[in-house]
Design an enzyme around this catalytic site. Structure first.
Site, PDB file in Angstrom:
ATOM      1  N   SER A 108     -10.812 -41.067  23.202  1.00 34.32           N
ATOM      2  CA  SER A 108      -9.957 -39.913  22.960  1.00 34.32           C
ATOM      3  C   SER A 108      -8.568 -40.361  22.495  1.00 34.32           C
ATOM      4  O   SER A 108      -8.453 -40.999  21.452  1.00 34.32           O
ATOM      5  CB  SER A 108      -9.901 -39.048  24.229  1.00 34.32           C
ATOM      6  OG  SER A 108      -9.394 -37.771  23.950  1.00 34.32           O
ATOM      7  N   ASP A 156     -18.917 -32.009  22.572  1.00 32.66           N
ATOM      8  CA  ASP A 156     -17.539 -32.259  23.008  1.00 32.66           C
ATOM      9  C   ASP A 156     -16.700 -31.002  22.780  1.00 32.66           C
ATOM     10  O   ASP A 156     -16.608 -30.513  21.656  1.00 32.66           O
ATOM     11  CB  ASP A 156     -16.973 -33.429  22.190  1.00 32.66           C
ATOM     12  CG  ASP A 156     -15.662 -33.960  22.731  1.00 32.66           C
ATOM     13  OD1 ASP A 156     -14.813 -33.150  23.141  1.00 32.66           O
ATOM     14  OD2 ASP A 156     -15.486 -35.191  22.724  1.00 32.66           O
ATOM     15  N   HIS A 201     -17.429 -34.946  26.330  1.00 32.81           N
ATOM     16  CA  HIS A 201     -16.256 -35.827  26.247  1.00 32.81           C
ATOM     17  C   HIS A 201     -16.087 -36.694  27.493  1.00 32.81           C
ATOM     18  O   HIS A 201     -15.102 -37.408  27.620  1.00 32.81           O
ATOM     19  CB  HIS A 201     -15.010 -34.947  26.063  1.00 32.81           C
ATOM     20  CG  HIS A 201     -13.801 -35.641  25.519  1.00 32.81           C
ATOM     21  ND1 HIS A 201     -13.713 -36.087  24.217  1.00 32.81           N
ATOM     22  CD2 HIS A 201     -12.603 -35.959  26.099  1.00 32.81           C
ATOM     23  CE1 HIS A 201     -12.529 -36.638  24.010  1.00 32.81           C
ATOM     24  NE2 HIS A 201     -11.832 -36.579  25.136  1.00 32.81           N
TER      25      HIS A 201
END
Length: 280
Positions: free
Chosen positions: A150, A226, A259
């Site tokens: 991320s 995600d 995620h």
């Protein structure tokens, strides 16, 4: 440079440790974790891969949740897990939002007050911390890779692209691919770097790839489920930049994954083997 050992544990015949030190670049105490594989016994130098975590994380998240040590032990890779920002600076707004300030350093050197005094994660990750590691751990500094998740995937990509001779291998899980074009990045870049968006390009993977692609293969996994995919991560922009610039890359969209660290656990072995192909 002095180093404080906070804890050390045996792990897959190697050593998992948590450490802290006083950072000159970040102006205060910084924490990090290191996994030393069994091949590093008796001071034998081994290659190192740095993992950069995402928003709200510390040095503990990947270390405890990713399950990377087993594969790192097999491959003879040292793992370095830094914290994601300075802590306790006392700046206005530092702890108000999860996406700015504490836990949200974005792996850049801030130029705007008050952040510029201590939020210098780019220089910390690329200069001070590697020098500290080389002084205290048996690392082969000529064989380094970098990856992240991320916000940390953004950091890994930009740090590799700006230092391809140092970080010879690179990969990312669900990276923030075009921070200049997403809410997380625009908020952080405005606060840390100011209103001039041309200056943001130095920390934007898409701009860096178009400016100077690297010789390495960029390896990316992205979860199809995600929740941040379309608004914040924008991998299509990175794929387009790679194709336009002739950057060698592999992008894998993983059906049904999100995620989370369950996603990272599932594919971390692939990433470590990707790095080992170059570094070992």
């Amino acid at each position: 440079m002095d180093l404080t050992i906070n804890s050390q544990q045996r792990c897959f015949e190697g050593t998992q440790g948590f450490y802290s030190h006083d950072s000159a670049i970040c102006g205060g105490a910084m924490n990090f974790a290191v996994y030393q594989p069994p091949q590093a016994k008796d001071g034998a130098k081994v290659p190192m891969v740095t993992f950069l975590s995402g928003l709200t994380c510390t040095e503990e998240n990947f270390t405890a949740k990713a399950g990377a040590q087993r594969v790192a032990a097999e491959l003879g890779l040292m793992l370095l897990m830094p914290d994601t920002s300075p802590r306790g600076c006392g700046y206005p707004g530092e702890d108000d939002d999860y996406d700015l300030g504490s836990g949200a350093g974005f792996y850049l050197d801030a130029t705007q007050a008050p952040w510029s005094a201590r939020y210098r994660m780019y220089s910390y990750i690329t200069r001070e911390l590697p020098a500290l590691i080389a002084e205290h751990f048996p690392v082969d500094a000529g064989r380094q890779g970098i990856f992240g998740h991320s916000m940390g995937g953004h950091g890994a990509l930009t740090i590799h692209l700006k230092n391809p001779g140092v970080y010879r291998s690179v990969s990312a899980f669900a990276p923030v691919c075009a921070p200049s074009q997403c809410p997380w990045g625009r908020k952080a870049f405005t606060a840390y770097l100011g209103e001039d968006e041309t200056l943001w390009e130095d920390y934007d993977s898409c701009a860096l790839i178009r400016r100077q692609p690297s010789d390495a293969k960029i390896f990316i996994d992205q979860g199809a489920e995600d929740p941040f995919l379309s608004e914040q991560l924008k991998p299509d922009l990175l794929v387009a930049a790679c194709e336009d610039a002739g950057q060698h890359f592999e992008f894998r969209m993983q059906p049904d994954y999100d995620h989370s660290y369950y996603f990272i656990q599932t594919f971390v072995e692939d990433h470590l083997r990707h790095h080992a192909k170059t570094l070992t």
